[in-house]
Design an enzyme around this catalytic site. Sequence first.
Site, PDB file in Angstrom:
ATOM      1  N   GLU A  38      -1.449  45.179  43.075  1.00 35.42           N
ATOM      2  CA  GLU A  38      -2.202  43.970  43.459  1.00 35.42           C
ATOM      3  C   GLU A  38      -3.480  44.196  42.773  1.00 35.42           C
ATOM      4  OE1 GLU A  38      -4.206  40.863  43.942  1.00 35.42           O
ATOM      5  OE2 GLU A  38      -2.093  40.867  44.777  1.00 35.42           O
ATOM      6  N   GLY A  43      -3.264  41.534  50.237  1.00 38.45           N
ATOM      7  CA  GLY A  43      -2.873  40.436  51.436  1.00 38.45           C
ATOM      8  C   GLY A  43      -2.447  39.011  50.647  1.00 38.45           C
ATOM      9  N   GLY A  44      -3.150  39.203  49.334  1.00 44.96           N
ATOM     10  CA  GLY A  44      -2.911  37.853  48.503  1.00 44.96           C
ATOM     11  C   GLY A  44      -4.055  36.939  48.741  1.00 44.96           C
ATOM     12  N   THR A  45      -3.543  35.812  47.987  1.00 40.66           N
ATOM     13  CA  THR A  45      -4.652  34.686  47.853  1.00 40.66           C
ATOM     14  C   THR A  45      -4.794  34.110  49.094  1.00 40.66           C
ATOM     15  OG1 THR A  45      -4.203  34.100  45.507  1.00 40.66           O
ATOM     16  CG2 THR A  45      -5.040  32.501  46.883  1.00 40.66           C
ATOM     17  N   CYS A  46      -3.720  33.729  49.891  1.00 39.21           N
ATOM     18  CA  CYS A  46      -3.869  32.900  50.953  1.00 39.21           C
ATOM     19  C   CYS A  46      -4.705  33.577  52.214  1.00 39.21           C
ATOM     20  CB  CYS A  46      -2.502  32.914  51.749  1.00 39.21           C
ATOM     21  SG  CYS A  46      -2.320  32.096  53.592  1.00 39.21           S
ATOM     22  N   HIS A 447       4.547  14.817  78.949  1.00 37.65           N
ATOM     23  CA  HIS A 447       3.281  13.635  79.075  1.00 37.65           C
ATOM     24  C   HIS A 447       2.418  14.482  79.625  1.00 37.65           C
ATOM     25  CE1 HIS A 447       1.343   9.797  79.599  1.00 37.65           C
ATOM     26  NE2 HIS A 447       1.185  10.337  81.049  1.00 37.65           N
TER      27      HIS A 447
END
Length: 468
Positions: A38, A43-46, A447
């Site tokens: 990486e 952990g990445g772009t997100c 409801h």
Amino acid sequence: MSEKDVQDVDLLVIGGGKAGKSLAMDRAKAGWKVAMVERDKIGGTCINVACIPTKALVGSARTLLTARHAARMGIEIGSEPAIDLEALRAHKEDVVGGMVEAHTKLFADSGMDFILGTARFTGKRTAEITTADGATRTVRGRDVVINTGTTPAVPDLPGLAGAQVWNSETILHLERLPETLLILGGGYVGCEFASMFAVFGTRVTLLQGRDQLLPREDRDVADEVARVLTDQGVDVRLGARASAVRREEGRGDVVVTLDDGSEVCGQELLVATGRTPVTAGLGLEAAGVRLTDRGFAAVDDHLRTTADHVWAAGDVAGSPQFTHASWHDFRILRANLTGGDAVTSGRTVPYTVFTTPELARIGLTETEARAQGHAVKVARLPVAAIPRAKTLHDKAGTWKAVVDAGTDQILGVALLGHHAGEVLSAVQMAMLGRLPYQQVRDAVFTHPTMGEGLNLLFDTLDDGTAHG
């Protein structure tokens, strides 16, 4: 370089986005020898510059709205609520930092070889990696997965490069909350930031070159989103095509010149005109991986590239640019790397646009359904008709469903309103189960909840208010 200098692994993952990191951890836990590279976002772009930080800030904006409307709910809070920029930034960084820290531990616990560095292919299934500390190593995978994602696109506009503008990642630094903000691009990202900053108190001008926002949506849905943004104070300008950009001297205002010769000014400019795949510099030609005309890795419906035992997943493979699509790509890859035969074809990917209120979408639009030859019935319901929305004084938005007139199957929905993204999952389950709309119409929902609105929405198909 001699053969002994090459490290062989069962799986080499280049890019730690959702698909890549999930696959790397899964296979490492299964006993495979795994290396994952990486470049800079653990952990990445997100997690770092997309979904997580933006939705953390959307949460802040909605909390601010709730505080502003407290009196309407019978709550006295005293002074006018306001943004504390330093605390806002700390909130965002705390969320991101916590998730990055968690991923660092998860990577280590899985047993994978996590490499922070930059990879470049030098041959078949072989990459040279320059690590963060400047060292170099060469790794060859029995199988290789490319999961390098996308980055904000930069339009070819005279003066843009020198104007010190923001994109969807740099705006998250939260250097300041400008009094005025221009946003170039009326797609999903542009609309999310327009809504967020308008709630924060910034005067936002949204410049969209086309004649509607969110061009992939039905016009009536897009018009409703534009109405919501306008009600929040956003100056929505359709058909406003930029021809040049400049920033006035001394870090002054940004000036956008439009095709008609007029100019619009703001303290900052956010460029939100799409994303482009991260494939340059990877040496994909050495690996035998062909690119599409748009620069994405060319894959088949098994996510195989044109090179044997080289796969691609997530945004870089041209998958829908959502983390949940990348997560599904992981499942497909895991199956195919372990003897399965999973494909991407036929899947329906939902998504939510996190304006306030949010737009949740799945399946076909009315326009798409008619173009595919379906005879359709269309259900519509104002959110104001849902009892839960009334109790919350949060009645903005409209729900829309498209149903096949012959089979009564739900073809798609567009839900604009409070917590629409949560309600969408119920519709998705009905569509996966191929239930006729009547079973959703007649289901007994709790409801008062927003989900109960599905009864009311599909009731309109039988009370004479729907149309074909």
